[in-house]
Design a protein around this motif. Structure first.
Motif, PDB file in Angstrom:
ATOM      1  N   THR A 253     -80.534   1.301 144.970  1.00  0.00           N
ATOM      2  CA  THR A 253     -79.929   2.411 144.232  1.00  0.00           C
ATOM      3  C   THR A 253     -79.347   1.984 142.889  1.00  0.00           C
ATOM      4  O   THR A 253     -78.987   2.833 142.075  1.00  0.00           O
ATOM      5  CB  THR A 253     -78.800   3.069 145.057  1.00  0.00           C
ATOM      6  N   VAL A 254     -79.223   0.669 142.656  1.00  0.00           N
ATOM      7  CA  VAL A 254     -78.696   0.188 141.383  1.00  0.00           C
ATOM      8  C   VAL A 254     -79.623  -0.897 140.844  1.00  0.00           C
ATOM      9  O   VAL A 254     -80.357  -1.547 141.591  1.00  0.00           O
ATOM     10  CB  VAL A 254     -77.262  -0.386 141.531  1.00  0.00           C
ATOM     11  N   SER A 255     -79.575  -1.088 139.534  1.00  0.00           N
ATOM     12  CA  SER A 255     -80.369  -2.158 138.922  1.00  0.00           C
ATOM     13  C   SER A 255     -79.666  -3.500 139.139  1.00  0.00           C
ATOM     14  O   SER A 255     -78.432  -3.590 139.071  1.00  0.00           O
ATOM     15  CB  SER A 255     -80.544  -1.902 137.425  1.00  0.00           C
ATOM     16  N   VAL A 256     -80.472  -4.517 139.395  1.00  0.00           N
ATOM     17  CA  VAL A 256     -79.917  -5.843 139.688  1.00  0.00           C
ATOM     18  C   VAL A 256     -80.630  -6.892 138.844  1.00  0.00           C
ATOM     19  O   VAL A 256     -81.859  -6.900 138.750  1.00  0.00           O
ATOM     20  CB  VAL A 256     -80.061  -6.191 141.188  1.00  0.00           C
ATOM     21  N   LEU A 257     -79.845  -7.756 138.217  1.00  0.00           N
ATOM     22  CA  LEU A 257     -80.392  -8.952 137.578  1.00  0.00           C
ATOM     23  C   LEU A 257     -80.031 -10.120 138.473  1.00  0.00           C
ATOM     24  O   LEU A 257     -78.869 -10.516 138.560  1.00  0.00           O
ATOM     25  CB  LEU A 257     -79.815  -9.150 136.174  1.00  0.00           C
ATOM     26  N   LYS A 258     -81.013 -10.637 139.181  1.00  0.00           N
ATOM     27  CA  LYS A 258     -80.788 -11.764 140.085  1.00  0.00           C
ATOM     28  C   LYS A 258     -81.060 -13.060 139.330  1.00  0.00           C
ATOM     29  O   LYS A 258     -82.183 -13.303 138.884  1.00  0.00           O
ATOM     30  CB  LYS A 258     -81.697 -11.690 141.312  1.00  0.00           C
ATOM     31  N   LEU A 259     -80.038 -13.878 139.205  1.00  0.00           N
ATOM     32  CA  LEU A 259     -80.166 -15.149 138.506  1.00  0.00           C
ATOM     33  C   LEU A 259     -80.358 -16.286 139.515  1.00  0.00           C
ATOM     34  O   LEU A 259     -79.463 -16.584 140.300  1.00  0.00           O
ATOM     35  CB  LEU A 259     -78.920 -15.411 137.644  1.00  0.00           C
ATOM     36  N   GLY A 260     -81.535 -16.873 139.470  1.00  0.00           N
ATOM     37  CA  GLY A 260     -81.781 -18.047 140.296  1.00  0.00           C
ATOM     38  C   GLY A 260     -81.457 -19.317 139.549  1.00  0.00           C
ATOM     39  O   GLY A 260     -81.265 -20.373 140.147  1.00  0.00           O
ATOM     40  N   MET A 261     -81.407 -19.223 138.220  1.00  0.00           N
ATOM     41  CA  MET A 261     -81.023 -20.358 137.373  1.00  0.00           C
ATOM     42  C   MET A 261     -79.662 -20.030 136.769  1.00  0.00           C
ATOM     43  O   MET A 261     -79.529 -19.120 135.963  1.00  0.00           O
ATOM     44  CB  MET A 261     -82.061 -20.580 136.270  1.00  0.00           C
ATOM     45  N   THR A 262     -78.647 -20.780 137.184  1.00  0.00           N
ATOM     46  CA  THR A 262     -77.284 -20.450 136.768  1.00  0.00           C
ATOM     47  C   THR A 262     -76.721 -21.422 135.731  1.00  0.00           C
ATOM     48  O   THR A 262     -75.570 -21.285 135.320  1.00  0.00           O
ATOM     49  CB  THR A 262     -76.352 -20.389 137.985  1.00  0.00           C
ATOM     50  N   ASN A 263     -77.519 -22.375 135.321  1.00  0.00           N
ATOM     51  CA  ASN A 263     -77.168 -23.183 134.147  1.00  0.00           C
ATOM     52  C   ASN A 263     -78.437 -23.824 133.598  1.00  0.00           C
ATOM     53  O   ASN A 263     -79.185 -24.448 134.356  1.00  0.00           O
ATOM     54  CB  ASN A 263     -76.155 -24.277 134.472  1.00  0.00           C
ATOM     55  N   PRO A 264     -78.677 -23.689 132.277  1.00  0.00           N
ATOM     56  CA  PRO A 264     -77.954 -22.772 131.398  1.00  0.00           C
ATOM     57  C   PRO A 264     -78.374 -21.332 131.663  1.00  0.00           C
ATOM     58  O   PRO A 264     -79.472 -21.083 132.177  1.00  0.00           O
ATOM     59  CB  PRO A 264     -78.355 -23.247 130.009  1.00  0.00           C
ATOM     60  N   LEU A 265     -77.510 -20.406 131.296  1.00  0.00           N
ATOM     61  CA  LEU A 265     -77.774 -18.992 131.539  1.00  0.00           C
ATOM     62  C   LEU A 265     -78.542 -18.377 130.376  1.00  0.00           C
ATOM     63  O   LEU A 265     -78.364 -18.770 129.222  1.00  0.00           O
ATOM     64  CB  LEU A 265     -76.454 -18.253 131.733  1.00  0.00           C
ATOM     65  N   PRO A 266     -79.390 -17.392 130.672  1.00  0.00           N
ATOM     66  CA  PRO A 266     -80.141 -16.718 129.595  1.00  0.00           C
ATOM     67  C   PRO A 266     -79.213 -15.850 128.755  1.00  0.00           C
ATOM     68  O   PRO A 266     -78.109 -15.494 129.176  1.00  0.00           O
ATOM     69  CB  PRO A 266     -81.152 -15.870 130.362  1.00  0.00           C
ATOM     70  N   GLU A 267     -79.666 -15.495 127.585  1.00  0.00           N
ATOM     71  CA  GLU A 267     -78.890 -14.635 126.689  1.00  0.00           C
ATOM     72  C   GLU A 267     -79.623 -13.321 126.426  1.00  0.00           C
ATOM     73  O   GLU A 267     -79.086 -12.238 126.662  1.00  0.00           O
ATOM     74  CB  GLU A 267     -78.616 -15.376 125.377  1.00  0.00           C
ATOM     75  N   ILE A 268     -80.856 -13.419 125.956  1.00  0.00           N
ATOM     76  CA  ILE A 268     -81.640 -12.209 125.658  1.00  0.00           C
ATOM     77  C   ILE A 268     -81.861 -11.387 126.920  1.00  0.00           C
ATOM     78  O   ILE A 268     -81.750 -10.156 126.908  1.00  0.00           O
ATOM     79  CB  ILE A 268     -82.992 -12.592 125.012  1.00  0.00           C
ATOM     80  N   LEU A 269     -82.180 -12.055 128.022  1.00  0.00           N
ATOM     81  CA  LEU A 269     -82.434 -11.368 129.292  1.00  0.00           C
ATOM     82  C   LEU A 269     -81.208 -10.566 129.724  1.00  0.00           C
ATOM     83  O   LEU A 269     -81.332  -9.407 130.151  1.00  0.00           O
ATOM     84  CB  LEU A 269     -82.799 -12.394 130.368  1.00  0.00           C
ATOM     85  N   ILE A 270     -80.045 -11.137 129.591  1.00  0.00           N
ATOM     86  CA  ILE A 270     -78.812 -10.452 129.999  1.00  0.00           C
ATOM     87  C   ILE A 270     -78.510  -9.282 129.067  1.00  0.00           C
ATOM     88  O   ILE A 270     -78.157  -8.183 129.516  1.00  0.00           O
ATOM     89  CB  ILE A 270     -77.635 -11.450 130.035  1.00  0.00           C
ATOM     90  N   LYS A 271     -78.662  -9.492 127.772  1.00  0.00           N
ATOM     91  CA  LYS A 271     -78.405  -8.405 126.811  1.00  0.00           C
ATOM     92  C   LYS A 271     -79.364  -7.245 127.034  1.00  0.00           C
ATOM     93  O   LYS A 271     -78.965  -6.064 126.976  1.00  0.00           O
ATOM     94  CB  LYS A 271     -78.537  -8.934 125.388  1.00  0.00           C
ATOM     95  N   ASP A 272     -80.621  -7.557 127.286  1.00  0.00           N
ATOM     96  CA  ASP A 272     -81.615  -6.507 127.521  1.00  0.00           C
ATOM     97  C   ASP A 272     -81.290  -5.728 128.790  1.00  0.00           C
ATOM     98  O   ASP A 272     -81.383  -4.493 128.813  1.00  0.00           O
ATOM     99  CB  ASP A 272     -83.004  -7.137 127.610  1.00  0.00           C
ATOM    100  N   PHE A 273     -80.879  -6.453 129.825  1.00  0.00           N
ATOM    101  CA  PHE A 273     -80.512  -5.792 131.084  1.00  0.00           C
ATOM    102  C   PHE A 273     -79.297  -4.893 130.882  1.00  0.00           C
ATOM    103  O   PHE A 273     -79.275  -3.746 131.349  1.00  0.00           O
ATOM    104  CB  PHE A 273     -80.212  -6.863 132.144  1.00  0.00           C
ATOM    105  N   ALA A 274     -78.308  -5.378 130.150  1.00  0.00           N
ATOM    106  CA  ALA A 274     -77.081  -4.606 129.919  1.00  0.00           C
ATOM    107  C   ALA A 274     -77.345  -3.336 129.114  1.00  0.00           C
ATOM    108  O   ALA A 274     -76.672  -2.313 129.306  1.00  0.00           O
ATOM    109  CB  ALA A 274     -76.049  -5.479 129.197  1.00  0.00           C
TER     110      ALA A 274
END
Length: 579
Positions: A253-274
């Motif tokens: 019911t909600v959008s999820v960004l599942k991060l399997g790599m937690t270091n270093p973290l992505p930037e563009i991917l997170i901004k696009d998701f947000a």
């Protein structure tokens, strides 16, 4: 297990071990620590992989690095506090890089089920500037392990594989495949592998560029994925076991960004998701690592303002935080009595701690099942910090308090813990000459983590004969002239030797030696029984806190299914009612 379509129900740790096999790992060195222990135990079942228990995590990581340097894929495992011990080589390995792939399992213990702290190992990945990946179930545990080795070789870096208690000790279906063994030659490269200042200065910019390359990789790698729900106002960024809780509460019911790599973290991917949601949340256990990264990107996000920074999460905790329905649980109409952890019936440590308490000793303890000497009714241990700290702390304690404490204060440390990090503390006592008495409780095994061998047992991880360190000879070689061995089942002997060593004006070591009562090869005496005509109900036998002893109808009662006939309780009975 040769078919790529073969599915098995595997524990998370066993799935990692399978991933190591399929990735062609040839060398594993680890130190046992819950919840990481089973990875190495399971991997040892594959004859193609050399496995060993190292004396401590630092040695394990250095050995694994050596194997990688030689051109073979290598691995080491430890729990979160173990990575503290291994941080020294890790942080410099980030500069040297690797030859063959090198992956390091660090297992966090949110909730502190079997740990002395609740640290978040993602801080180590950030500080060491090495990549970290986090599986959320057994299938990912296997696949991420294989990907980790590909990353290690592609980016010339050690890779941290972060597990947690719930992923390590839960089961899910896994697809198993075949083994592939790459081989890389060893090539002499002083500039890369000799980290003296001149070389290290040249390697640091390489590490910084690698971080940029890893960020670019994180933007579009198989470890991170977006589960978009068109029209969803809520977007949740999550990782590891928190992802499972989010999916159980919200479903699709909600959008999820599942991060399997937690270091270093992505930037563009997170901004696009947000940009595709109205309200952004981060759901992560312990510290706000992802949340702080998202805020640093200039995004508005909620996380630790509604979710706790301590303890592990659950489905109901997340449901409650988001105002969702919380599942009801079953409850009884009566109060269930507490069941605090206690030493096992026949535990060889019990007689020793009884003797220490009887003599009103101040006891500085260490990490192991004997830490239970701190709980009632024994209540003997007054300090436990980290592996090996008992001896170092005793030295400092006695140095500043002098005669006031020297003759009534002891350190207690297990045989495996002594080999892990107690020897340097003992060397300090011998070198700087504090009048300290150290008790090594030698139960001939690494007990707390499930009976792993150690350098004092004479057997390796497979149970085959191995090098055996003589504790008495070692202590004497380190400068101790007073080294005594006692049987903790013999209370009179324990009391006599303890008094003698505490009264001496010299450093001393007492080795309290008897195998763990749970070892399969230990033969027990018949269980004791109570002569109810003699028993006066004085409860003297209860002072040792043995779970096999209770009171019924005003008389002592022995559970014959638990009693191993150690006779410690009979030595306390003033009327000889136990036999």
């Amino acid at each position: 297990m040769s078919s790529s379509t073969n599915k098995q129900l595997l524990l998370g740790n066993k799935a990692v071990a399978r991933g190591l096999y399929e990735a062609g790992v040839c060398f594993i060195s680890s130190y046992p620590g819950t919840p990481s222990t089973e990875v190495t135990e399971e991997a040892a079942k594959y004859d193609e992989i050399y496995c060993e228990w190292a004396p401590n995590e630092k040695v394990a990581m250095e050995a694994a690095f050596g194997a990688s340097l030689a051109g073979k894929r290598a691995f080491c495992a430890q729990k979160h506090v173990g990575l503290n011990v291994a941080a020294d080589p890790l942080y410099t390995m980030s500069y040297t890089g690797v030859n063959a792939g090198l992956v390091i399992d660090v297992s966090d213990d949110a909730g502190m089920h079997s740990s002395q702290n609740e640290q978040d190992s993602r801080h180590h990945a950030i500080a060491a500037k090495v990549p970290m990946i986090e599986p959320s179930d057994s299938e990912e545990a296997l696949e991420f392990t294989k990907i980790a080795f590909e990353m290690s070789e592609k980016f010339d870096t050690p890779v941290l594989l972060k597990m947690c208690t719930r992923v390590a000790h839960s089961q899910s279906l896994v697809s198993v495949g075949d083994r592939f063994v790459p081989d890389k030659p060893y090539e002499k490269n002083i500039a890369k592998y000799v980290m003296m200042p001149g070389n290290a200065k040249k390697r640091h910019p390489i590490v910084e560029q690698r971080t940029k390359d890893l960020i670019a990789y994180a933007e579009n790698c198989p470890l991170n994925r977006v589960e978009e729900v068109i029209g969803s106002e809520i977007g949740i960024i999550t990782c590891s076991t928190s992802y499972q809780y989010v999916k159980e509460v919200f479903g699709d019911t909600v959008s999820v960004l599942k991060l399997g790599m937690t270091n270093p973290l992505p930037e563009i991917l997170i901004k696009d998701f947000a940009s595709k949601v109205d309200k952004l949340y981060v759901v992560e256990e312990l510290d706000p690592i992802i949340e702080n990264h998202v805020k640093a990107l200039g995004l508005s996000v909620s996380g630790k303002d509604t979710l706790p920074i301590v303890d592990e999460f659950s489905q109901n905790l997340i449901a409650k935080a988001f105002g969702r329905d919380v599942d009801s649980s079953f409850a009884t109409d009566f109060e269930i009595p507490n069941r605090p952890p206690v030493m096992c019936a026949g535990c060889p440590h019990r007689g020793l701690f009884y003797t220490l308490k009887k003599n009103n000793c101040t006891v500085l303890g260490d990490i192991g099942c004997y830490t239970l000497g701190a709980v009632p009714p024994l209540g003997a241990i007054e300090m436990t910090l980290c592996m090996g700290a008992s001896i170092g702390a005793l030295h400092g304690f006695n140095k500043v308090r002098g005669a006031e404490s020297e003759h009534k204060t002891v350190a207690v440390i297990g045989d495996s813990t002594f080999m892990h990090s107690g020897m340097t503390g003992l060397a300090n006592v011998a070198y700087n000459q504090s009048n300290s008495t150290i008790v090594i409780v030698d139960n001939s095994i690494t007990g707390m983590t499930g009976h792993q061998q150690n350098p004092t047992t004479g057997y390796n991880i497979k149970g085959d004969p191995a090098g055996k360190i003589d504790l008495e000879a070692l202590c004497r070689a380190m400068g101790f002239e007073r080294v005594r061995v006692v049987d903790p089942y013999n209370l009179e002997e324990c009391d006599k030797v303890l008094k003698e060593e505490l009264s001496a004006d010299a450093p001393s070591v007492i080795i309290s030696r008897r195998p763990c009562a749970l070892l399969k090869y230990v033969k027990h005496n018949p269980p004791l029984s109570v002569n109810t005509e003699k028993c006066v109900g004085c409860k003297s036998c209860m002072r040792i806190g043995c779970p096999a002893i209770s009171m019924k109808n005003g008389k002592a009662h022995i559970d014959i299914t638990l009693c191993v006939g150690c006779n410690v309780c009979s030595q306390l009975c003033p009327v000889s009612a136990l036999a």
